[in-house]
Design a protein around this motif. Structure first.
Motif, mmCIF file in Angstrom:
data_model
loop_
_atom_site.group_PDB
_atom_site.id
_atom_site.type_symbol
_atom_site.label_atom_id
_atom_site.label_comp_id
_atom_site.label_asym_id
_atom_site.label_seq_id
_atom_site.Cartn_x
_atom_site.Cartn_y
_atom_site.Cartn_z
ATOM 1 N N LEU B 27 37.721 31.438 33.665
ATOM 2 C CA LEU B 27 38.329 33.124 33.212
ATOM 3 C C LEU B 27 37.704 33.137 31.788
ATOM 4 O O LEU B 27 37.069 34.371 31.265
ATOM 5 N N VAL B 30 34.208 33.979 33.169
ATOM 6 C CA VAL B 30 34.369 36.229 33.371
ATOM 7 C C VAL B 30 34.547 36.554 31.848
ATOM 8 O O VAL B 30 34.047 37.529 31.846
ATOM 9 N N ASN B 31 35.102 36.303 31.227
ATOM 10 C CA ASN B 31 35.973 36.810 30.155
ATOM 11 C C ASN B 31 34.074 36.955 29.242
ATOM 12 O O ASN B 31 34.042 38.061 28.620
ATOM 13 N N PHE B 33 31.594 37.886 29.907
ATOM 14 C CA PHE B 33 30.547 38.737 30.975
ATOM 15 C C PHE B 33 31.062 40.402 30.675
ATOM 16 O O PHE B 33 30.805 41.116 31.040
ATOM 17 N N THR B 34 32.957 40.290 30.411
ATOM 18 C CA THR B 34 33.547 41.638 30.368
ATOM 19 C C THR B 34 34.299 42.128 29.768
ATOM 20 O O THR B 34 34.334 43.174 28.886
ATOM 21 N N GLU B 35 33.985 40.914 28.408
ATOM 22 C CA GLU B 35 34.402 41.422 26.714
ATOM 23 C C GLU B 35 33.858 43.007 26.656
ATOM 24 O O GLU B 35 33.560 43.456 27.239
ATOM 25 N N VAL B 36 35.459 43.265 26.417
ATOM 26 C CA VAL B 36 35.314 45.285 25.768
ATOM 27 C C VAL B 36 34.700 45.208 23.964
ATOM 28 O O VAL B 36 35.808 44.982 23.797
#
Lengths: 218, 199
Positions: B27, B30-31, B33-36
């Motif tokens: 996690l 993944v976080n 790469f996908t942090e907004v």
């Protein structure tokens, strides 16, 4: 062996369709199907989680002690749900907003835990993957179908595209929760009627005519 | 053969810890790469109401303080990066929506609302969402905001006066929340921005 695998795959789509036949996961089914696209997205998210968790649990079935299998399953499922959530928030923010709380709630979706417990924990990896895919597809198809019907009747559009002036005569009730139950119940009756018909035909063709008449009288 | 109690406890705990550890590592990856980035997200969405680069409005004492109001409140203000323009993009929250609250982007240019767009709004599609369309937002546009402008009044009939807005049939809750958010933006503009313009 090959036909067995095919059966595993199609089992979730028709015979044990999670939405219409097993009546599992009704909460997201009713809540997100106000639009066809939401239903499709929810179905896709569940399919991904189901596939990954089934593979993972099948791989780990000998490692996980039997007594603590439920917490282990939930951790595995929750991990994949969080992955889906993060990816969706980044790349599909509008769908992420539309699905709202029902996306994290996939963790406790009974279809996923039921398949982990009943299938993946006692079957080989490939079969578990096929089972996950089949169940996921079945769920996706059902949700999209319910979404299409509700959106068409309630908002007069198809996947967000307005159809002529149908929007002017739309029946709002179908977007509201009550309409969700109406559509769900009606479609379930229809699906059960059709599968019953198909099963009867299969049954009939393999039996003698005499038995056929007897059935008709009943 | 029966295993000892200690062995069972250790194995059970170990398996769970290993699973949780691997899950946590995955996690985290993944976080990464996908942090907004919320600011970036807002800037991207704000292009719907203003065509140009925006910066957060931070002014001298009390200027950037959000306004509290029971119908709506101002969350943050953005102004064009380019100086000398009388443009404010107000992020305002309105209460009383079907799902609690909704957030709008309101572009106030030269004392008039020229563009509104939904920022964080998740009303029922085909129902509450009708109050989030350009057709409905149009009613707020191009009305001069004077210092004594009382705010928009929501009515359930065709609008008669220029400060009246006709609610969307079947979406009165969403209409109320939109009006609350717009009024909060208007009030902020009257109290803070207009004073500065006068000075």
């Amino acid at each position: 062996m090959k036909s067995n695998r095919l059966n595993t795959l199609t089992n979730g789509i028709v015979k044990s369709n999670p939405t219409f036949r097993l009546v599992l996961g009704t909460c997201p089914t009713l809540a997100v199907t106000t639009q066809a696209l939401n239903g499709l997205a929810m179905g896709a998210a569940v399919t991904f989680v189901l596939l990954c968790s089934n593979i993972m649990i099948s791989l780990l079935k000998k490692v996980i002690p039997d007594r603590v299998r439920i917490p282990a399953f939930v951790v595995i499922i929750a991990t994949f749900v969080t992955v889906v959530q993060m990816v969706m928030k980044k790349f599909l923010p509008s769908l992420y907003d539309a699905l709202g709380v029902f996306l994290p709630l996939i963790v406790v979706n009974c279809i996923i835990l039921a398949r982990a417990e009943a299938f993946a924990s006692c079957n080989p990896v490939l079969d578990s993957a096929l089972d996950g895919l089949g169940m996921g597809f079945g769920f996706t198809l059902s949700l999209t179908f319910i979404g299409i019907v509700r959106e068409l009747l309630g908002a007069g559009s198809f996947f967000g595209m307005p159809i002529g002036s149908l929007g002017n005569v739309s029946m709002t009730v179908f977007i509201l929760p009550a309409g969700g139950f109406l559509v769900y119940g009606t479609l379930m009756a229809l699906v059960n009627f059709l599968t019953g018909l198909a099963e009867n035909r299969k049954y009939d063709s393999s039996h003698k005519e005499k038995k056929n008449e007897k059935e008709a009288n009943v | 053969m029966r295993k000892s109690l200690g062995y069972e406890i250790l194995m059970t705990a170990l398996v769970l810890v290993v699973i949780a550890g691997i899950a946590g590592a995955l996690l985290g990856l993944v976080n990464h790469f996908t942090e907004v980035d919320e600011d970036e997200l807002l800037a991207r969405k704000a292009t719907a109401v203003y065509d140009g680069e925006l910066v957060k409005f931070v002014a001298s004492e009390g200027f950037d303080a959000p306004m509290d109001n029971k119908d709506g409140e101002v969350i943050s203000i953005y102004v064009p990066k380019e100086e000398g323009k009388n443009v404010y993009v107000v992020v305002a929250r309105g209460y009383g929506a079907y799902k609690g609250s909704l957030e709008l982007l309101v572009n106030i240019t030269d004392g008039k609302i020229v563009k509104i767009a939904a920022y964080e709004a998740n009303e029922t599609p085909g129902l509450g969402s009708k109050a989030l369309t350009e057709d409905y937002f149009k009613q707020y546009y191009n009305k001069k905001i004077t210092p004594d402008f009382p705010g928009f009044a929501l009515v359930k009939r065709p609008a008669e006066r220029s400060d009246e807005v006709s609610a969307v049939t079947g979406a009165s809750k969403s209409s109320t929340a939109v009006t609350g958010a717009v009024n909060a933006a208007v009030k902020w503009y009257q109290m803070r921005a207009m004073r500065r313009v006068e000075e």
